[in-house]
Design an enzyme around this catalytic site. Sequence first.
Site, PDB file in Angstrom:
ATOM      1  N   ASP A   1     -43.550  -6.243 -48.360  1.00  0.00           N
ATOM      2  CA  ASP A   1     -44.783  -6.052 -49.138  1.00  0.00           C
ATOM      3  C   ASP A   1     -45.814  -7.118 -48.799  1.00  0.00           C
ATOM      4  OD1 ASP A   1     -43.535  -3.884 -50.268  1.00  0.00           O
ATOM      5  OD2 ASP A   1     -43.935  -4.463 -52.339  1.00  0.00           O
TER       6      ASP A   1
ATOM      7  N   LYS B   1     -31.771 -17.682 -45.428  1.00  0.00           N
ATOM      8  CA  LYS B   1     -31.783 -18.979 -46.137  1.00  0.00           C
ATOM      9  C   LYS B   1     -30.476 -19.679 -45.758  1.00  0.00           C
ATOM     10  CE  LYS B   1     -34.158 -21.581 -49.031  1.00  0.00           C
ATOM     11  NZ  LYS B   1     -35.415 -22.223 -48.656  1.00  0.00           N
TER      12      LYS B   1
ATOM     13  N   TYR C   1     -28.725  -5.804 -52.957  1.00  0.00           N
ATOM     14  CA  TYR C   1     -28.749  -4.435 -53.489  1.00  0.00           C
ATOM     15  C   TYR C   1     -27.356  -3.823 -53.578  1.00  0.00           C
ATOM     16  CZ  TYR C   1     -33.839  -3.893 -53.495  1.00  0.00           C
ATOM     17  OH  TYR C   1     -35.170  -4.005 -53.771  1.00  0.00           O
TER      18      TYR C   1
HETATM   19  C1  IPM Z   1     -39.063  -0.368 -51.419  1.00  0.00           C
HETATM   20  C2  IPM Z   1     -39.078  -0.233 -52.914  1.00  0.00           C
HETATM   21  C3  IPM Z   1     -37.680   0.168 -53.343  1.00  0.00           C
HETATM   22  C4  IPM Z   1     -36.788  -1.048 -53.201  1.00  0.00           C
HETATM   23  C5  IPM Z   1     -37.587   0.749 -54.718  1.00  0.00           C
HETATM   24  C6  IPM Z   1     -38.577   1.893 -54.860  1.00  0.00           C
HETATM   25  C7  IPM Z   1     -36.183   1.279 -54.929  1.00  0.00           C
HETATM   26  O1  IPM Z   1     -39.505  -1.436 -53.489  1.00  0.00           O
HETATM   27  O2  IPM Z   1     -38.621   0.602 -50.785  1.00  0.00           O
HETATM   28  O3  IPM Z   1     -39.484  -1.414 -50.902  1.00  0.00           O
HETATM   29  O4  IPM Z   1     -36.636  -1.835 -54.149  1.00  0.00           O
HETATM   30  O5  IPM Z   1     -36.250  -1.195 -52.095  1.00  0.00           O
HETATM   31 MN    MN Z   2     -40.219  -2.878 -52.108  1.00  0.00          MN
END
Ligand code: IPM
Ligand code: MN
Length: 361
Positions: free
Chosen positions: A253, A193, A138
């Site tokens: 997730d 990894k 990121y």
């Molecule tokens: C999360 C979401 C965010 C990310 C988005 C909404 C910016 O997927 O908080 O997991 O990609 O981190």
């Molecule tokens: Mn996310």
Amino acid sequence: MTTYNIVTIDGDGIGPEVCQSAVQVLREACGADLLRFTAHDGGATHYQKTGQVLPPDTYEACRTSHAMLHGAAGLPGVTYPDGTEVGNDLHLQLRFKLDLFANVRPIRLYKGVKSPLSDWKAGQIDYVIVRENTEGLYASRGAGVVLRNELATDSLVITRKGVERVAKFALDLSRQRNGAPRDGKKRMTVCDKANILRSYAFFRAVCQEVAQGYPDVEMDYAYADAITVHMLKKPDFYDVIVAENMFGDIISDLGAGTVGGLGIAASAELGLAHGLFQGAHGSAPDIAGQDLASPLATILSGALMLRWLGNRHGDAALTSAADRVEKAVEDMLEKGDAVPHDQGGTARCSEVTAAVCKRLR
Ligand code: IPM
Ligand code: MN
């Protein structure tokens, strides 16, 4: 008595209804004086009106608040010229400007919630994913190279400071918990990894250096691909998992999916001086404004906010309120007072909110 200033940013889609639901529950739990909520603008809808996804006054309010509670942001089709989504930029700007380096994702199976993993019961899945939140892949957000419409790159950035502080956060968190459900062991699993990429080998090495100071916490290692199988096969083995930003986004997730889905997945994004709390789901524009969304993820994020504030300020009124909110949610789900659609019920957002508030009373 301290009054804590909480900035709320409803955002887009279902954001307003779930954020306002959580405010209602937190007011019920804490009474009228403990928390002062101030709503501010932000997100894709606001951007469409003003060209600003995070207005300066909203950012300043967030920077000077005790904590931030956010609904959700993002609308499909509202993108920057580079194709990335505008709404997410609200979230990412707050993360990077306020240095919210630890993205805390509790993965806990509540009573009354059925896990898609057969035979696991409440209490047997209870771990926390700590995602490094300010670098990794990121770090390239808005900085990637796109060349002649034929090449694109984004770099993965791992810094010693970034790993040291998130590893320390994860190890300290493990110390505060009761260990993995399987064996009660305090354990930090490093997800990386390292077998393939030097950047992840560096991530693991710095985690190992920090862990030297935590002989009471067992170290465990899992590659990002392998851990997706372990999280399904042996979820009770995990206590705290620490991961780089992108891997953390993905496995958090997956973890949420094993304990009822994103509709019940809370998140706390924490820096040294700021905390942003929101449900881990998105803005779900398709069901926006229909009272259909489940507010549980935002309500449980609100409980995380109370506990974080209570610990930071030594305020037992807040930590006990956090416990009561979590218990009200769990009892409501277990007794079936108001089961939201994503948990197989028919309860509306307002009905779930009222049921949690009733249990708090
Ligand atoms: C999360 C979401 C965010 C990310 C988005 C909404 C910016 O997927 O908080 O997991 O990609 O981190
Ligand atoms: Mn996310």
